[in-house]
Design an enzyme around this catalytic site. Structure first.
Site, PDB file in Angstrom:
ATOM      1  CB  ALA A 157     -18.106   7.975  -0.629  1.00 54.01           C
TER       2      ALA A 157
ATOM      3  N   GLY B  30     -13.251   7.501   1.074  1.00 54.13           N
ATOM      4  CA  GLY B  30     -13.785   6.204   1.491  1.00 54.13           C
ATOM      5  C   GLY B  30     -12.865   5.032   1.164  1.00 54.13           C
TER       6      GLY B  30
ATOM      7  CD  GLU C 215     -13.470   7.763   5.277  1.00 55.38           C
ATOM      8  OE1 GLU C 215     -14.098   7.694   4.198  1.00 55.38           O
ATOM      9  OE2 GLU C 215     -13.796   8.526   6.190  1.00 55.38           O
TER      10      GLU C 215
ATOM     11  CD  GLU D 168     -12.921  12.333   2.848  1.00 53.99           C
ATOM     12  OE1 GLU D 168     -11.770  12.786   3.071  1.00 53.99           O
ATOM     13  OE2 GLU D 168     -13.174  11.111   2.861  1.00 53.99           O
TER      14      GLU D 168
HETATM   15  N1  CAA Z   1     -16.985   9.142  -7.094  1.00 59.17           N
HETATM   16  C1  CAA Z   1     -17.592   9.003  -8.299  1.00 59.17           C
HETATM   17  N2  CAA Z   1     -16.909   8.848  -9.455  1.00 59.17           N
HETATM   18  C2  CAA Z   1     -15.567   8.846  -9.383  1.00 59.17           C
HETATM   19  C3  CAA Z   1     -14.884   8.992  -8.159  1.00 59.17           C
HETATM   20  C4  CAA Z   1     -15.644   9.131  -6.976  1.00 59.17           C
HETATM   21  N3  CAA Z   1     -15.082   9.239  -5.760  1.00 59.17           N
HETATM   22  N4  CAA Z   1     -13.554   8.962  -8.402  1.00 59.17           N
HETATM   23  C5  CAA Z   1     -13.424   8.794  -9.737  1.00 59.17           C
HETATM   24  N5  CAA Z   1     -14.635   8.727 -10.335  1.00 59.17           N
HETATM   25  C6  CAA Z   1     -14.932   8.572 -11.761  1.00 59.17           C
HETATM   26  C7  CAA Z   1     -14.740   9.867 -12.523  1.00 59.17           C
HETATM   27  O1  CAA Z   1     -15.880  10.696 -12.401  1.00 59.17           O
HETATM   28  C8  CAA Z   1     -14.542   9.363 -13.932  1.00 59.17           C
HETATM   29  O2  CAA Z   1     -15.787   9.024 -14.461  1.00 59.17           O
HETATM   30  P1  CAA Z   1     -16.141   9.452 -16.001  1.00 59.17           P
HETATM   31  O3  CAA Z   1     -15.153   8.689 -16.837  1.00 59.17           O
HETATM   32  O4  CAA Z   1     -17.548   8.987 -16.165  1.00 59.17           O
HETATM   33  O5  CAA Z   1     -15.962  10.922 -16.086  1.00 59.17           O
HETATM   34  C9  CAA Z   1     -13.775   8.044 -13.713  1.00 59.17           C
HETATM   35  O6  CAA Z   1     -14.006   7.683 -12.350  1.00 59.17           O
HETATM   36  C10 CAA Z   1     -12.289   8.185 -13.904  1.00 59.17           C
HETATM   37  O7  CAA Z   1     -11.843   9.253 -13.094  1.00 59.17           O
HETATM   38  P2  CAA Z   1     -10.932  10.472 -13.624  1.00 59.17           P
HETATM   39  O8  CAA Z   1     -11.219  10.727 -15.066  1.00 59.17           O
HETATM   40  O9  CAA Z   1     -11.096  11.593 -12.679  1.00 59.17           O
HETATM   41  O10 CAA Z   1      -9.493   9.790 -13.503  1.00 59.17           O
HETATM   42  P3  CAA Z   1      -8.102  10.552 -13.247  1.00 59.17           P
HETATM   43  O11 CAA Z   1      -7.039   9.521 -13.453  1.00 59.17           O
HETATM   44  O12 CAA Z   1      -8.026  11.802 -14.038  1.00 59.17           O
HETATM   45  O13 CAA Z   1      -8.137  10.973 -11.705  1.00 59.17           O
HETATM   46  C11 CAA Z   1      -8.532  10.633  -9.341  1.00 59.17           C
HETATM   47  C12 CAA Z   1      -8.161   9.987 -10.710  1.00 59.17           C
HETATM   48  C13 CAA Z   1      -7.403  11.585  -8.908  1.00 59.17           C
HETATM   49  C14 CAA Z   1      -8.698   9.508  -8.337  1.00 59.17           C
HETATM   50  C15 CAA Z   1      -9.847  11.441  -9.534  1.00 59.17           C
HETATM   51  O14 CAA Z   1     -10.822  10.591 -10.142  1.00 59.17           O
HETATM   52  C16 CAA Z   1     -10.431  11.911  -8.232  1.00 59.17           C
HETATM   53  O15 CAA Z   1      -9.954  12.894  -7.672  1.00 59.17           O
HETATM   54  N6  CAA Z   1     -11.477  11.236  -7.717  1.00 59.17           N
HETATM   55  C17 CAA Z   1     -12.154  11.641  -6.515  1.00 59.17           C
HETATM   56  C18 CAA Z   1     -11.339  11.290  -5.277  1.00 59.17           C
HETATM   57  C19 CAA Z   1     -12.033  11.784  -4.050  1.00 59.17           C
HETATM   58  O16 CAA Z   1     -12.204  12.974  -3.847  1.00 59.17           O
HETATM   59  N7  CAA Z   1     -12.446  10.845  -3.185  1.00 59.17           N
HETATM   60  C20 CAA Z   1     -13.138  11.171  -1.940  1.00 59.17           C
HETATM   61  C21 CAA Z   1     -14.611  11.123  -2.160  1.00 59.17           C
HETATM   62  S1  CAA Z   1     -15.507  11.773  -0.792  1.00 59.17           S
HETATM   63  C22 CAA Z   1     -15.607  10.495   0.308  1.00 59.17           C
HETATM   64  O17 CAA Z   1     -15.049   9.438   0.125  1.00 59.17           O
HETATM   65  C23 CAA Z   1     -16.432  10.804   1.507  1.00 59.17           C
HETATM   66  C24 CAA Z   1     -16.346   9.822   2.611  1.00 59.17           C
HETATM   67  O18 CAA Z   1     -15.434   9.837   3.407  1.00 59.17           O
HETATM   68  C25 CAA Z   1     -17.423   8.879   2.812  1.00 59.17           C
END
Ligand code: CAA
Length: 258
Positions: free
Chosen positions: A63, A108, A111, A131
């Site tokens: 998400a 998400g 999920e 999360e």
């Molecule tokens: N939400 C918003 N933006 C996201 C995102 C997310 N979940 N995941 C990645 N992005 C964005 C980053 O902010 C980045 O944007 P910018 O270029 O504008 O900075 C772009 O995507 C590329 O990401 P990274 O530079 O971080 O890429 P990476 O290769 O270094 O890392 C990754 C990849 C390990 C997937 C890392 O992006 C990451 O950890 N993302 C978050 C994963 C996460 O925690 N997901 C769970 C979200 S909470 C949820 O989902 C709640 C629920 O159950 C409903």
């Protein structure tokens, strides 16, 4: 649509979540568009769906964290409901949905994959429910679907630790059915969709309903659910054609979805 690409390929359809710059993260717009896309699927013609993510790096990275970062308690609940409603629509969609997981499937992303009927992935896929590292619980069904798919013990370990797992481990714990190379993933997803689409559509739909509804109840009631759906098939043209073809030692001419 800004973030969803839908393509009907004959008897199956491919939904691509296309927000590559944010690794296909699910914001409210993506969720709304996904909902509208499902509503628009031509169920007269389409017999199976594939869900995938745009690009070579990510299926869905979760998400949208930016959007969630400022939510109040009430807004958090409402955001959870938007996701849950569309994921439930996917899970109970009348036809099978195959998740072709082509990279990150986090939060998400994991999920939404678990809301699909069948999960296959590429060898660069990464799964996890990170999360708790963000100060929240999984919010689009992860606490409920993960234990149902991989068992309570493994699910608790994944969710409490927030540790990501690679494709091979996801395969070992039963989170995905098959791991392919990146190049082989979509051709195999499409092959599977075409195979499913060739079978009697009403029978396939009834199988999905029997499995989904039956898994939510005890065996005595579950078996009655199957009986009704089994019986329902005998009103269909496709059952007559399928069985007559067998008896007459010929191939089925066509299943007509009636
Ligand atoms: N939400 C918003 N933006 C996201 C995102 C997310 N979940 N995941 C990645 N992005 C964005 C980053 O902010 C980045 O944007 P910018 O270029 O504008 O900075 C772009 O995507 C590329 O990401 P990274 O530079 O971080 O890429 P990476 O290769 O270094 O890392 C990754 C990849 C390990 C997937 C890392 O992006 C990451 O950890 N993302 C978050 C994963 C996460 O925690 N997901 C769970 C979200 S909470 C949820 O989902 C709640 C629920 O159950 C409903």
């Amino acid at each position: 649509m800004e973030y969803i690409v839908y393509e009907q390929k004959g008897s199956y359809g491919v939904i691509t979540i296309s927000r590559e710059k944010a690794l296909n993260a699910l914001n409210s717009t993506v969720l709304k568009e996904l909902d509208a896309t499902l509503d628009a699927v031509n169920l007269e013609e389409v017999r199976c769906l594939i869900l995938t993510g745009a690009g070579e790096k990510s299926f869905v990275a979760g998400a949208d964290i930016g959007e969630m970062s400022t939510l109040t308690r009430a807004e958090g609940e409402a955001f959870g409901k938007i996701g849950n409603d569309v994921f439930r629509k996917l899970e109970t969609f009348p036809i099978p949905v195959i998740a072709a997981i082509n990279g990150f499937a986090l939060g998400g992303g994991c999920e939404i994959a678990m809301s699909c009927d069948i999960r296959i992935c590429s060898d660069n896929a990464v799964f996890g429910q990170p999360e708790v590292g963000l100060g929240i619980t999984p919010g689009f069904g992860g606490t409920q679907r993960l234990p149902r798919i991989v068992g309570v013990g493994v699910a608790k370990q994944m969710i409490y630790s927030g540790r990501n797992i690679k494709a091979e481990e996801a395969y070992r714990i039963g989170l995905v059915n098959t791991v392919y190379t990146q190049e082989e993933l979509m051709p195999n997803a499409e092959k599977l969709a075409a195979t499913i689409a060739k079978n009697a559509p009403i029978a396939v739909r009834n199988c999905k309903k029997a499995i989904n509804d039956g898994m939510q109840t005890d065996m005595d009631q579950a078996i009655v659910i199957e009986e009704k759906l089994f019986g329902g098939c005998f009103e269909s043209y496709d059952q007559k054609e399928g069985m007559t073809a067998f008896v007459e030692k010929r191939k089925v001419e066509a299943f007509l979805n009636k």
